[in-house]
Enzyme design. Structure first.
Site, mmCIF file in Angstrom:
data_model
loop_
_atom_site.group_PDB
_atom_site.id
_atom_site.type_symbol
_atom_site.label_atom_id
_atom_site.label_comp_id
_atom_site.label_asym_id
_atom_site.label_seq_id
_atom_site.Cartn_x
_atom_site.Cartn_y
_atom_site.Cartn_z
ATOM 1 N N HIS A 224 -3.385 -5.664 1.328
ATOM 2 C CA HIS A 224 -3.101 -5.937 2.734
ATOM 3 C C HIS A 224 -3.430 -7.400 3.021
ATOM 4 C CE1 HIS A 224 -2.308 -1.823 3.965
ATOM 5 N NE2 HIS A 224 -3.384 -1.430 3.304
ATOM 6 N N CYS B 218 0.837 -1.206 0.000
ATOM 7 C CA CYS B 218 0.000 0.000 0.000
ATOM 8 C C CYS B 218 0.873 1.258 0.000
ATOM 9 C CB CYS B 218 -0.981 -0.032 1.174
ATOM 10 S SG CYS B 218 -2.406 1.069 0.957
#
Length: 501
Positions: free
Chosen positions: A435, A333
């Site tokens: 994630h 991310c």
């Protein structure tokens, strides 16, 4: 339908409220009761995306797992994600409302009570027990007037309260007494029991103190829990203080995680921490970095600010040096964004920095925008099916000198066909928006075995570790710890007395 409720509040942050709430969720679920955790307002950078694409705090996720139910955004209707020291992104029922500074939010938050109570009441209609958690301390007298998460929530739910105190930091009886005596009499009467947490040593040494605090407050100490090595996801970044800073020389692989100032979703690393051949350490300075086998740049709530900090403290240069010396790098991310060529923020979504150069290890450019992507995703990389979730604002474009990390095949239960992430041409740098990427045991073991072979070691076979199975074992241990160290007759009576139609 009848419902029972119990609420855990703490004398301070990190007292153990989340853990004890999870323990009770598992105990009651094991009794066959339908249980839901609940925290009206959570402030955390560790978050999760539900099957419906709603964002919620991580603590209520592991409490839901302990309760043997799927995470539901109603369990955490308000989530605050700090972006600076003064501002937070306000998320209501899983969706971004807006960014607010602390003063504005304090004046505004009582307007959220209808959403909070709708979430609570609908959960109460569907469950036998609601296990509530407060935030920080209920004795913050400067904030209590508009409280919606501690005694304010206990009053709205008419829930009895167990006060949790951390003895490991010292001053436990002063913190218990001070917390209680700073409350209005009405709120003091709502506290039905005290649990002292994180005790080391012989419990008999506490008996005189327990009796004295019971006499001073009129509230019984119903349990003393020992310090424990049970391994449950941590939500507060304060827990990173306890993470290792040096390599475990008994382990084959050295994994270094950059401890970003605005680190988010550091739960992504948990699956690596339980691998038999992996030592995970968290890095705060360039001197600590060295040349790990795998270097991870995790998520960030303020990527631009963290990138500036990495340059100032020398870690950015250390990352480039480690890569040159042979470290593999994975960015997740915000970490993925940092690895690219350029970051653009023309409208100031994250920070006043309109543009800055990334570390240049991936041929990508990121542009921040107001649209927030929140999905549970299923992706494919080579022959591996990967499950994870996305939480990011902005888009990243790849250049010619990188290839996609994976292909997203499903988001929030719907078919999808798009590319995610980037891999450098030599395969030594990986970036992804997924994630939970290391929660995929077969791909993770494949990656770790690549690192082993690169060091001249034989790959490990038949050693995939299931994070879900591991977590379930920990929840059972936590429930057992609670049951063995709390007066369960008194606890059950408190719960029984909370019964409402």
């Amino acid at each position: 339908m009848t419902v029972q409720s119990i609420m855990f509040q703490g004398t301070a942050s990190d007292a153990g409220k989340s853990w004890l709430a999870a323990a009770v969720c598992r105990i009651l679920a094991n009794r066959g009761q339908k249980v839901a955790p609940f925290k009206s307002q959570n402030m955390a950078l560790n978050s999760f995306i539900t099957e419906k694409g709603d964002e919620m705090g991580r603590a209520q996720v592991f409490q839901a797992e302990a309760a043997k139910v799927k995470p539901d955004v109603r369990m955490n209707p308000i989530l605050l994600k700090p972006s600076t020291d003064k501002d937070s992104q306000v998320i209501v029922m899983g969706k971004v409302l807006k960014n607010m500074d602390a003063v504005s939010y304090y004046q505004f938050k009582r307007e959220l009570i209808p959403q909070i109570m709708m979430a609570y009441n609908t959960l109460a209609d569907e469950n036998d027990v609601i296990v509530l958690e407060g935030a920080g301390s209920p004795a913050e007298i400067n904030l209590n007037e508009n409280d919606i998460v501690n005694m304010g929530m206990a009053r709205m739910a008419d829930a009895p309260v167990i006060l949790v105190a951390d003895i490991d930091k010292g001053g436990v009886f002063a913190s218990i007494y001070g917390t209680i005596k700073l409350m209005p009499r009405e709120d003091q009467q709502r506290i039905k029991g005290i649990i002292i947490n994180k005790f080391r040593g012989d419990k008999s040494l506490l008996e005189s103190g327990n009796k004295m605090i019971e006499k001073l407050t009129g509230i019984p100490v119903i349990g003393v829990l020992p310090m424990s090595s049970i391994d449950i996801d941590e939500e507060d970044s304060v827990s990173l203080i306890r993470k290792p800073r040096q390599k475990d020389t008994q382990k084959d692989l050295d994994v270094a995680v950059i401890d970003l100032d605005k680190i988010s979703n550091f739960t992504d690393i948990h699956s690596l921490e339980i691998q038999p051949d992996v030592s995970v350490r968290y890095v705060l300075t360039a001197e600590e970095l060295g040349t790990p086998d795998l270097l991870i740049i995790p998520g960030s709530k303020n990527t631009n600010a963290d990138l500036v900090a990495l340059r100032k403290n020398g870690i950015a240069e250390g990352i480039l040096r480690a890569h040159k010396d042979g470290s593999m790098i994975v960015g997740i991310c915000g970490g993925y964004q940092i690895l690219g060529q350029m970051l653009y923020d023309p409208t100031g979504i994250e920070s006043p920095i309109k543009e800055q150069k990334g570390l240049g290890l991936l041929d990508t450019e990121t542009t921040f925008n107001e649209k927030k992507t929140t999905t549970q995703a299923v992706a494919k990389r080579n022959n591996y099916i990967l499950k994870g979730y996305e939480i990011h604002m902005g888009t990243t474009k790849r250049g010619l000198n990188s290839t996609p990390f994976s292909t997203i095949q499903e988001t929030n239960g719907q078919p999808e066909n798009r590319e995610d992430g980037a891999v450098s041409t030599d395969g030594t740098v990986i970036g992804t928006y997924l994630h939970g990427i290391f929660d995929n045991p077969y791909w993770t073991r494949h990656l770790l075995n690549q690192l082993r072979v690169a060091k001249g070691m034989a790959p490990l076979v038949d050693t995939t570790v299931s994070i879900s199975g591991y977590k379930d074992q920990q929840y059972e241990k936590l429930a057992q710890l609670f049951a063995q160290n709390v007066d369960m007759d008194k606890f059950n009576q408190i719960l029984q007395d909370s019964t409402k139609e």
